[in-house]
Design a protein around this motif. Structure first.
Motif, PDB file in Angstrom:
ATOM      1  N   VAL A  12      48.180 -42.936  23.973  1.00 20.19           N
ATOM      2  CA  VAL A  12      49.046 -44.107  24.133  1.00 20.19           C
ATOM      3  C   VAL A  12      48.439 -45.311  23.413  1.00 20.19           C
ATOM      4  CG1 VAL A  12      49.912 -45.789  25.818  1.00 20.19           C
ATOM      5  CG2 VAL A  12      50.152 -43.335  26.256  1.00 20.19           C
ATOM      6  N   GLU A  13      47.129 -45.510  23.546  1.00 24.05           N
ATOM      7  CA  GLU A  13      46.454 -46.623  22.874  1.00 24.05           C
ATOM      8  C   GLU A  13      46.534 -46.467  21.359  1.00 24.05           C
ATOM      9  OE1 GLU A  13      44.447 -50.101  22.097  1.00 24.05           O
ATOM     10  OE2 GLU A  13      45.500 -49.420  23.885  1.00 24.05           O
ATOM     11  N   SER A  14      46.359 -45.243  20.882  1.00 30.36           N
ATOM     12  CA  SER A  14      46.446 -44.982  19.446  1.00 30.36           C
ATOM     13  C   SER A  14      47.848 -45.296  18.929  1.00 30.36           C
ATOM     14  CB  SER A  14      46.087 -43.529  19.151  1.00 30.36           C
ATOM     15  OG  SER A  14      46.251 -43.249  17.789  1.00 30.36           O
ATOM     16  N   GLU A  15      48.860 -44.888  19.657  1.00 31.24           N
ATOM     17  CA  GLU A  15      50.242 -45.181  19.270  1.00 31.24           C
ATOM     18  C   GLU A  15      50.502 -46.690  19.267  1.00 31.24           C
ATOM     19  OE1 GLU A  15      52.826 -43.295  18.233  1.00 31.24           O
ATOM     20  OE2 GLU A  15      51.493 -41.556  18.185  1.00 31.24           O
ATOM     21  N   ARG A  16      49.941 -47.396  20.230  1.00 33.08           N
ATOM     22  CA  ARG A  16      50.121 -48.846  20.307  1.00 33.08           C
ATOM     23  C   ARG A  16      49.502 -49.518  19.084  1.00 33.08           C
ATOM     24  NH1 ARG A  16      47.622 -53.151  20.778  1.00 33.08           N
ATOM     25  NH2 ARG A  16      45.606 -52.184  21.118  1.00 33.08           N
ATOM     26  N   ARG A  17      48.297 -49.097  18.702  1.00 30.50           N
ATOM     27  CA  ARG A  17      47.644 -49.682  17.528  1.00 30.50           C
ATOM     28  C   ARG A  17      48.423 -49.371  16.250  1.00 30.50           C
ATOM     29  NH1 ARG A  17      41.724 -47.557  18.333  1.00 30.50           N
ATOM     30  NH2 ARG A  17      43.011 -45.973  19.197  1.00 30.50           N
ATOM     31  N   GLN A  18      48.928 -48.151  16.137  1.00 33.37           N
ATOM     32  CA  GLN A  18      49.710 -47.792  14.953  1.00 33.37           C
ATOM     33  C   GLN A  18      50.981 -48.622  14.876  1.00 33.37           C
ATOM     34  OE1 GLN A  18      50.317 -43.561  14.979  1.00 33.37           O
ATOM     35  NE2 GLN A  18      48.190 -43.111  14.503  1.00 33.37           N
ATOM     36  N   ARG A  19      51.618 -48.856  16.005  1.00 36.68           N
ATOM     37  CA  ARG A  19      52.834 -49.659  16.031  1.00 36.68           C
ATOM     38  C   ARG A  19      52.525 -51.109  15.652  1.00 36.68           C
ATOM     39  NH1 ARG A  19      57.669 -49.808  14.577  1.00 36.68           N
ATOM     40  NH2 ARG A  19      58.661 -51.620  15.426  1.00 36.68           N
ATOM     41  N   ALA A  20      51.414 -51.634  16.162  1.00 37.63           N
ATOM     42  CA  ALA A  20      51.021 -53.007  15.837  1.00 37.63           C
ATOM     43  C   ALA A  20      50.750 -53.139  14.340  1.00 37.63           C
ATOM     44  CB  ALA A  20      49.792 -53.413  16.647  1.00 37.63           C
ATOM     45  N   LEU A  21      50.075 -52.155  13.759  1.00 34.81           N
ATOM     46  CA  LEU A  21      49.813 -52.176  12.323  1.00 34.81           C
ATOM     47  C   LEU A  21      51.118 -52.100  11.535  1.00 34.81           C
ATOM     48  CD1 LEU A  21      47.916 -52.174   9.917  1.00 34.81           C
ATOM     49  CD2 LEU A  21      47.671 -49.694  10.200  1.00 34.81           C
ATOM     50  N   ALA A  22      52.023 -51.243  11.960  1.00 30.59           N
ATOM     51  CA  ALA A  22      53.319 -51.129  11.285  1.00 30.59           C
ATOM     52  C   ALA A  22      54.072 -52.459  11.345  1.00 30.59           C
ATOM     53  CB  ALA A  22      54.149 -50.017  11.908  1.00 30.59           C
ATOM     54  N   ASP A  23      54.004 -53.145  12.480  1.00 31.22           N
ATOM     55  CA  ASP A  23      54.672 -54.445  12.616  1.00 31.22           C
ATOM     56  C   ASP A  23      54.069 -55.478  11.665  1.00 31.22           C
ATOM     57  OD1 ASP A  23      56.340 -53.425  14.561  1.00 31.22           O
ATOM     58  OD2 ASP A  23      55.224 -54.300  16.241  1.00 31.22           O
ATOM     59  N   VAL A  24      52.737 -55.493  11.570  1.00 33.73           N
ATOM     60  CA  VAL A  24      52.061 -56.445  10.681  1.00 33.73           C
ATOM     61  C   VAL A  24      52.417 -56.150   9.227  1.00 33.73           C
ATOM     62  CG1 VAL A  24      49.795 -57.122   9.801  1.00 33.73           C
ATOM     63  CG2 VAL A  24      50.183 -56.980  12.263  1.00 33.73           C
ATOM     64  N   LEU A  25      52.406 -54.886   8.849  1.00 31.82           N
ATOM     65  CA  LEU A  25      52.750 -54.526   7.469  1.00 31.82           C
ATOM     66  C   LEU A  25      54.206 -54.841   7.154  1.00 31.82           C
ATOM     67  CD1 LEU A  25      50.786 -51.184   7.092  1.00 31.82           C
ATOM     68  CD2 LEU A  25      50.203 -53.430   6.160  1.00 31.82           C
ATOM     69  N   SER A  26      55.070 -54.645   8.118  1.00 30.71           N
ATOM     70  CA  SER A  26      56.479 -54.993   7.928  1.00 30.71           C
ATOM     71  C   SER A  26      56.638 -56.495   7.728  1.00 30.71           C
ATOM     72  CB  SER A  26      57.288 -54.539   9.136  1.00 30.71           C
ATOM     73  OG  SER A  26      58.621 -54.941   9.010  1.00 30.71           O
ATOM     74  N   GLU A  27      55.911 -57.276   8.512  1.00 28.26           N
ATOM     75  CA  GLU A  27      55.938 -58.740   8.362  1.00 28.26           C
ATOM     76  C   GLU A  27      55.456 -59.149   6.975  1.00 28.26           C
ATOM     77  OE1 GLU A  27      53.330 -62.398  10.072  1.00 28.26           O
ATOM     78  OE2 GLU A  27      53.832 -60.806  11.488  1.00 28.26           O
ATOM     79  N   PHE A  28      54.370 -58.521   6.512  1.00 32.32           N
ATOM     80  CA  PHE A  28      53.853 -58.847   5.184  1.00 32.32           C
ATOM     81  C   PHE A  28      54.873 -58.488   4.108  1.00 32.32           C
ATOM     82  CE2 PHE A  28      51.581 -57.434   1.328  1.00 32.32           C
ATOM     83  CZ  PHE A  28      51.166 -58.682   0.895  1.00 32.32           C
ATOM     84  N   THR A  29      55.488 -57.334   4.220  1.00 32.97           N
ATOM     85  CA  THR A  29      56.487 -56.906   3.249  1.00 32.97           C
ATOM     86  C   THR A  29      57.634 -57.907   3.179  1.00 32.97           C
ATOM     87  OG1 THR A  29      55.913 -54.591   3.621  1.00 32.97           O
ATOM     88  CG2 THR A  29      58.038 -55.025   2.601  1.00 32.97           C
ATOM     89  N   MET A  30      58.053 -58.399   4.331  1.00 32.94           N
ATOM     90  CA  MET A  30      59.124 -59.392   4.354  1.00 32.94           C
ATOM     91  C   MET A  30      58.666 -60.693   3.694  1.00 32.94           C
ATOM     92  SD  MET A  30      60.812 -58.615   8.095  1.00 32.94           S
ATOM     93  CE  MET A  30      61.242 -60.301   8.312  1.00 32.94           C
ATOM     94  N   SER A  31      57.398 -61.067   3.887  1.00 35.32           N
ATOM     95  CA  SER A  31      56.912 -62.306   3.283  1.00 35.32           C
ATOM     96  C   SER A  31      56.814 -62.183   1.765  1.00 35.32           C
ATOM     97  CB  SER A  31      55.556 -62.713   3.876  1.00 35.32           C
ATOM     98  OG  SER A  31      54.526 -61.887   3.398  1.00 35.32           O
ATOM     99  N   LEU A  32      56.629 -60.976   1.255  1.00 35.83           N
ATOM    100  CA  LEU A  32      56.577 -60.776  -0.197  1.00 35.83           C
ATOM    101  C   LEU A  32      57.867 -61.195  -0.876  1.00 35.83           C
ATOM    102  CD1 LEU A  32      54.808 -57.326  -0.681  1.00 35.83           C
ATOM    103  CD2 LEU A  32      53.917 -59.579  -1.227  1.00 35.83           C
ATOM    104  N   SER A  33      58.967 -60.999  -0.191  1.00 34.61           N
ATOM    105  CA  SER A  33      60.250 -61.330  -0.801  1.00 34.61           C
ATOM    106  C   SER A  33      60.499 -62.829  -0.865  1.00 34.61           C
ATOM    107  CB  SER A  33      61.390 -60.651  -0.042  1.00 34.61           C
ATOM    108  OG  SER A  33      61.463 -61.161   1.271  1.00 34.61           O
ATOM    109  N   SER A  34      59.646 -63.622  -0.212  1.00 33.74           N
ATOM    110  CA  SER A  34      59.867 -65.067  -0.197  1.00 33.74           C
ATOM    111  C   SER A  34      59.196 -65.793  -1.365  1.00 33.74           C
ATOM    112  CB  SER A  34      59.379 -65.654   1.125  1.00 33.74           C
ATOM    113  OG  SER A  34      57.971 -65.554   1.211  1.00 33.74           O
TER     114      SER A  34
END
Length: 87
Positions: A12-34
Motif C-alpha cells: 500500500v505504501e509503495s502504491e501511494r508513493r508511485q501515485r504521488a510521483l505520477a501526480d508530480v510528473l503529471s503536474e510538471f508535464t502540464m507546466s511544460l505547456s505553459s
C-alpha cells in the motif's frame, strides 16, 4: 497473519508513493505547456523533482566543448546564480 499484514502495508505504501510521483510528473508535464523558455522549464523541473525525490540541493549544468554553464539551481544561496560559467 502478521507477515501478510506487513506485506500488505508495504504494498500500500509503495502504491501511494508511485501515485504521488505520477501526480508530480503529471503536474510538471502540464507546466511544460505553459512556456517554451528553456530556463523556466529547467527551473520548474527542479522544483517539481524536489517534491518527488526529496533532495535538499541540486544544480543543472549544460555544456559545450568550450564551457560548462549553470542553468538552474535549487537549495543554494542566490549567489550561485544561473549563468555561472566554467571554462
Amino acid at each position: 497473519e502478521t507477515a501478510r499484514a506487513a506485506r500488505l502495508e508495504v504494498e500500500v505504501e509503495s502504491e501511494r508513493r508511485q501515485r504521488a510521483l505520477a501526480d508530480v510528473l503529471s503536474e510538471f508535464t502540464m507546466s511544460l505547456s505553459s512556456t517554451l523558455e528553456p530556463d523556466t522549464i529547467v527551473q520548474s523541473l527542479l522544483e517539481t523533482l524536489s517534491r518527488a525525490v526529496h533532495f535538499v540541493r541540486a544544480t543543472v549544468w549544460m555544456g559545450t566543448p568550450e564551457a560548462l554553464g549553470l542553468v538552474a539551481q535549487h537549495g543554494y544561496p542566490e549567489s550561485l546564480a544561473a549563468g555561472t560559467v566554467i571554462v
